[in-house]
Design an enzyme around this catalytic site. Structure first.
Site, PDB file in Angstrom:
ATOM      1  N   GLU A   1      13.837  18.458 -34.535  1.00 55.44           N
ATOM      2  CA  GLU A   1      12.490  19.036 -34.382  1.00 55.44           C
ATOM      3  C   GLU A   1      12.411  19.955 -33.161  1.00 55.44           C
ATOM      4  O   GLU A   1      12.536  19.484 -32.027  1.00 55.44           O
ATOM      5  CB  GLU A   1      11.462  17.909 -34.230  1.00 55.44           C
ATOM      6  CG  GLU A   1      10.037  18.421 -34.121  1.00 55.44           C
ATOM      7  CD  GLU A   1       9.008  17.312 -33.982  1.00 55.44           C
ATOM      8  OE1 GLU A   1       9.364  16.202 -33.513  1.00 55.44           O
ATOM      9  OE2 GLU A   1       7.834  17.556 -34.323  1.00 55.44           O
TER      10      GLU A   1
ATOM     11  N   GLU B   1       0.419  14.351 -37.636  1.00 56.31           N
ATOM     12  CA  GLU B   1       0.899  13.722 -36.406  1.00 56.31           C
ATOM     13  C   GLU B   1      -0.115  14.009 -35.305  1.00 56.31           C
ATOM     14  O   GLU B   1      -0.327  15.157 -34.925  1.00 56.31           O
ATOM     15  CB  GLU B   1       2.261  14.254 -35.982  1.00 56.31           C
ATOM     16  CG  GLU B   1       2.751  13.518 -34.727  1.00 56.31           C
ATOM     17  CD  GLU B   1       4.079  14.055 -34.205  1.00 56.31           C
ATOM     18  OE1 GLU B   1       5.014  13.254 -34.076  1.00 56.31           O
ATOM     19  OE2 GLU B   1       4.156  15.252 -33.917  1.00 56.31           O
TER      20      GLU B   1
HETATM   21  C1  LER Z   1       7.143  14.530 -31.963  1.00 55.62           C
HETATM   22  O1  LER Z   1       7.170  14.660 -33.365  1.00 55.62           O
HETATM   23  C2  LER Z   1       6.401  15.633 -31.352  1.00 55.62           C
HETATM   24  O2  LER Z   1       5.952  16.515 -32.034  1.00 55.62           O
HETATM   25  C3  LER Z   1       6.259  15.663 -29.895  1.00 55.62           C
HETATM   26  O3  LER Z   1       5.369  16.679 -29.516  1.00 55.62           O
HETATM   27  C4  LER Z   1       5.813  14.351 -29.299  1.00 55.62           C
HETATM   28  O4  LER Z   1       5.746  14.488 -27.920  1.00 55.62           O
HETATM   29 MN    MN Z   2       6.051  16.472 -34.300  1.00 55.65          MN
END
Ligand code: LER
Ligand code: MN
Length: 290
Positions: A149, A243
Site C-alpha cells: 500500500e 477504512e
Molecule cells: C493503512 O491502510 C493506512 O491507510 C494508513 O494510513 C494507516 O495509518
Molecule cells: Mn489504507
C-alpha cells in the site's frame, strides 16, 4: 458488484475476541458484505473464532497488516526477521479467516520518513525486494496475496505512489505480490487516482475507500465517478473496504493523524459511506471520466 466492507477501526482498537463478537453482527446488520480485520498484535484475537463468527454472520473477511514503529523491512537484521515472521503470521491468519489478501504498508513503519537521493533509493529498494521476496514466496505457497500500500508523504517517504509500488512488485516478481490502493493517500499523492488504478491494473489486490478527510466516501471532493470507472475498466472484482479511524482509539488515531470526529458517529460514517458506494457502483459508467 464488488463486496463492500468496513474496517473494525471505525469502532474499536485494538480488536479482541469480545469486541469482534459484538462488531461482526453489527456490521452485518448495517448492510455490509465484508469486514476488515487487522493484526495489530498477534494474539489480540483468535483467527479460528473469528472464522466461525464471520461464517455465522455471512461476512467476507479482509485483512490488514499494521506497521507501527519497530516493524520494518529496512532496519536492523533482527527487526527485519521479526517483521518477516509477523507478515508470515498475517498470511496464516488470512488463510484461516478466508481473506484472499493482506494489505498494508508492508515495507516500513508508518510515520518513518527520511530523505533519499536516487542512488540511496535504488539501494533501499533493492534491500526491500530481498526482504519481501521470501514473504511473497510464502504467501504464494499459502494461496494468499499481499497488497503493498502506498501511503501519503506524511506517513512514509518510501512508497507514495502506485508507480513506486509497482516498481517493487515487478522487482520481486511474484504473482502473490500486488497493490492495495487507498483513496485517501491517492488524493494526496497521485495526479489522477483513476490513472493510478489503471496503472495498477491486474496487480490491484485490495482497495480502501474513504473521503479526502478520512471520513465517509462521498460528499467530498474526490472524483468518485472516475474512480468507479477505472475500477470497472480494470475489472477489479475484489472487496472495497471503507477504512477510517476515530480519535478515541488513541494509538491508531495518532498514527493516522485523526484529531477530530470525522462524522456524527462511527455508525453514521459507515452507513453513509456504504449507501454512497452502493449507488456509485450501481450507476452507469460516465464517459470520459478521468
Ligand atoms: C493503512 O491502510 C493506512 O491507510 C494508513 O494510513 C494507516 O495509518
Ligand atoms: Mn489504507
Amino acid at each position: 458488484m464488488n463486496a463492500i466492507g468496513a474496517n473494525t477501526w471505525i469502532w474499536v482498537s485494538p480488536l479482541t475476541d469480545e469486541r469482534l463478537a459484538e462488531i461482526a453482527p453489527h456490521v452485518r446488520d448495517l448492510g455490509f458484505d465484508a469486514i476488515e480485520l487487522q493484526v495489530e498484535n498477534p494474539g489480540d484475537w483468535d483467527p479460528g473464532r473469528a472464522a466461525e463468527l464471520l461464517q455465522e454472520h455471512g461476512l467476507r473477511a479482509t485483512l490488514c497488516a499494521v506497521m507501527p514503529p519497530g516493524r520494518d523491512l529496512l532496519t536492523s537484521p533482527d527487526e527485519i526477521a521479526a517483521t518477516q515472521a509477523y507478515l508470515r503470521h498475517c498470511v496464516d491468519v488470512a488463510r484461516r479467516i478466508g481473506a484472499g489478501a493482506i494489505g498494508g504498508p508492508i515495507y516500513s513503519a508508518v510515520g518513518r520518513t527520511w530523505l533519499l537521493d536516487a542512488d540511496g533509493r535504488r539501494r533501499t529498494i533493492a534491500r526491500l525486494v530481498e526482504a519481501l521476496r521470501p514473504v511473497a514466496d510464502y504467501a504464494g505457497e499459502q494461496g494468499v496475496r499481499l497488497g503493498l500500500e502506498p501511503l501519503n508523504r506524511f506517513e512514509t517517504s518510501l512508497i507514495n505512489t502506485a508507480e513506486q509500488a509497482l516498481e517493487v512488485v515487478e522487482l520481486v516478481g511474484s504473482t502473490a505480490l500486488g497493490l492495495l490502493l487507498d483513496t485517501f493517500h491517492m488524493n494526496i499523492e497521485e495526479k489522477s487516482s483513476a490513472a493510478a488504478i489503471r496503472l495498477a491494473g491486474s496487480h490491484l489486490v485490495h482497495f480502501h475507500a474513504c473521503g479526502c478527510d478520512r471520513g465517509s466516501p462521498g460528499h467530498d471532493h474526490i472524483d468518485w465517478e472516475a474512480i468507479a470507472g477505472a475500477l470497472r475498466e480494470i475489472a477489479y472484482d475484489d472487496p472495497i473496504c471503507i477504512e477510517s479511524f476515530r480519535s478515541e482509539n488513541t494509538i491508531i488515531a495518532a498514527a493516522a493523524a485523526i484529531w477530530r470526529p470525522l462524522a456524527p458517529s462511527p455508525d453514521a460514517l459507515a452507513t453513509d459511506g456504504l449507501s454512497f458506494l452502493r449507488s456509485l457502483l450501481a450507476a452507469p459508467l460516465l464517459q470520459g471520466s478521468r
